[in-house]
Enzyme design. Sequence first.
Site, PDB file in Angstrom:
ATOM      1  N   ASP A 135     -15.385 -22.588 -45.832  1.00 15.04           N
ATOM      2  CA  ASP A 135     -16.195 -23.537 -45.069  1.00 15.04           C
ATOM      3  C   ASP A 135     -16.460 -23.053 -43.645  1.00 15.04           C
ATOM      4  O   ASP A 135     -17.096 -23.736 -42.856  1.00 15.04           O
ATOM      5  CB  ASP A 135     -15.591 -24.950 -45.073  1.00 15.04           C
ATOM      6  CG  ASP A 135     -14.216 -25.037 -44.435  1.00 15.04           C
ATOM      7  OD1 ASP A 135     -13.718 -24.016 -43.916  1.00 15.04           O
ATOM      8  OD2 ASP A 135     -13.630 -26.142 -44.462  1.00 15.04           O
ATOM      9  N   ASP A 143     -11.007 -20.984 -47.625  1.00 15.32           N
ATOM     10  CA  ASP A 143     -11.625 -22.016 -48.468  1.00 15.32           C
ATOM     11  C   ASP A 143     -13.144 -22.066 -48.311  1.00 15.32           C
ATOM     12  O   ASP A 143     -13.799 -22.951 -48.837  1.00 15.32           O
ATOM     13  CB  ASP A 143     -11.002 -23.391 -48.214  1.00 15.32           C
ATOM     14  CG  ASP A 143     -11.313 -23.955 -46.847  1.00 15.32           C
ATOM     15  OD1 ASP A 143     -11.364 -23.166 -45.880  1.00 15.32           O
ATOM     16  OD2 ASP A 143     -11.499 -25.184 -46.724  1.00 15.32           O
ATOM     17  N   SER A 163      -7.026 -23.900 -45.132  1.00 22.33           N
ATOM     18  CA  SER A 163      -8.172 -23.354 -44.408  1.00 22.33           C
ATOM     19  C   SER A 163      -7.814 -22.015 -43.768  1.00 22.33           C
ATOM     20  O   SER A 163      -7.449 -21.079 -44.461  1.00 22.33           O
ATOM     21  CB  SER A 163      -8.652 -24.383 -43.386  1.00 22.33           C
ATOM     22  OG  SER A 163      -9.946 -24.105 -42.951  1.00 22.33           O
TER      23      SER A 163
END
Length: 461
Positions: free
Chosen positions: A254, A252, A106
């Site tokens: 998100d 990533d 992340s």
Amino acid sequence: MTLIKSISGIRGTIGGSQGENLTPIDAVKYAAAYGSWVKKQRQKEEYRVVVGRDARISGEMVQQLVMNTLVGMGIHVIDLNLSTTPTVEMAVVMEHADGGIILTASHNPKQWNALKLLNKDGEFLNAEAGQEILNIAEAENINFSEVDDLGEITTNDAYIDLHIDEILELPLVNVSAIKKANFKVVVDGVNSTGGIAIPLLLKALGVQAVELFCEPTGEFPHNPEPLKEHLTDLMKKVVDENADFGIVVDPDVDRLAFVDEKGEMFGEEYTLVAVADYVLQHNPGNTVSNMSSSRALRDVTEKHNGTYTASAVGEVNVVQKMKDTKAVIGGEGNGGIIYPELHYGRDSLVGVALFLSHLAEEKIAVSELRNHYPSYYMSKKKIELTPQLDVDKILKSIESKYASEEINTLDGVKIDFAENWVHLRKSNTEPIIRIYTEGPSQKDADTLADRFITEIKAIAG
């Protein structure tokens, strides 16, 4: 400690000693434990798991280890290669797979990687399932398949396009209004897979994309956490290009943040607030965010006669609370948008599409849109953990000291004062204590955070 084994996945730094870092042996061990867990969920002839990764340098190595471990367990792998976390989540459902693994750390720096684990619904595992996988890994009695029963790897690189197609079909994504608006947007893809996915989405929506750091090399050009202090290049580029706004995502994809037309941060907390405002205008209902998120979402929800609920930190907790309250929109204040109409996962692509729809319908500048919302200011600080720090003791001591205030201990300790709040908790993904505060001014939020850092250090001695 650089190998973090938690219910939300396995995260660590590349290199070093086995069991202390995310080494090839650790990647295989936890992939095998996950494969074993998948097979325990239901008896069937064939098991399938979707695997994708962000662009970080170690990604291909870790992905090959993970995929071939699953093959060795007789599990068929659908390889999405370079992808996004929300795309893998959707692919699990569209493939009718038994689970999914995303190789991404992340927002962590490039030396980190992780195995994020999904269930058959394309959602993050709950605490019980996560703990079961950790137990399987520690037991080390996993059965692998015999030679005639090995799995296979099938490559499918169509899923980012399929993900975008699904977004374009959503009733609240106003494609015609977006196309008419002739937006020009700068995209900072932090040299990861957002640099692939976001420009493709913008092109499909008729938006002119100016690409900044969109080569998926994994060489992050700045700290990949989408915070103001890391985004000076994007802020300058928006002004230089005379763009309508700027978009930045984490590796990533998100987490989503915006920069307005003046090169100022929209505020990552306000990504969810603005998108929720748009959704609630068209589809009134309830909302959820985690306890570390801004009060502004509560204010906007109540303006539309909905009910706001706070969950424990962590996507799985937000999703469960959204299901419990039948929320129409939710997410996390770090720029994570969860729109159940598409799927139950933080998704920057759907966030971009809904934000563009909002902007196109309102026909105003991004800075004007921001002024529609109540102004709260957050401070997000942290204290590095050391073996001497007893986090539970520190939090208990703080809880006792402020017993007369409104306190929530669902996840760490959150103290709601009249004008501001503080949330103290041990991170699930890094060896730190997080200190989040919010107040009516930046100075107020920073002062409150510094006060609690001083108090924690005093308690710790």
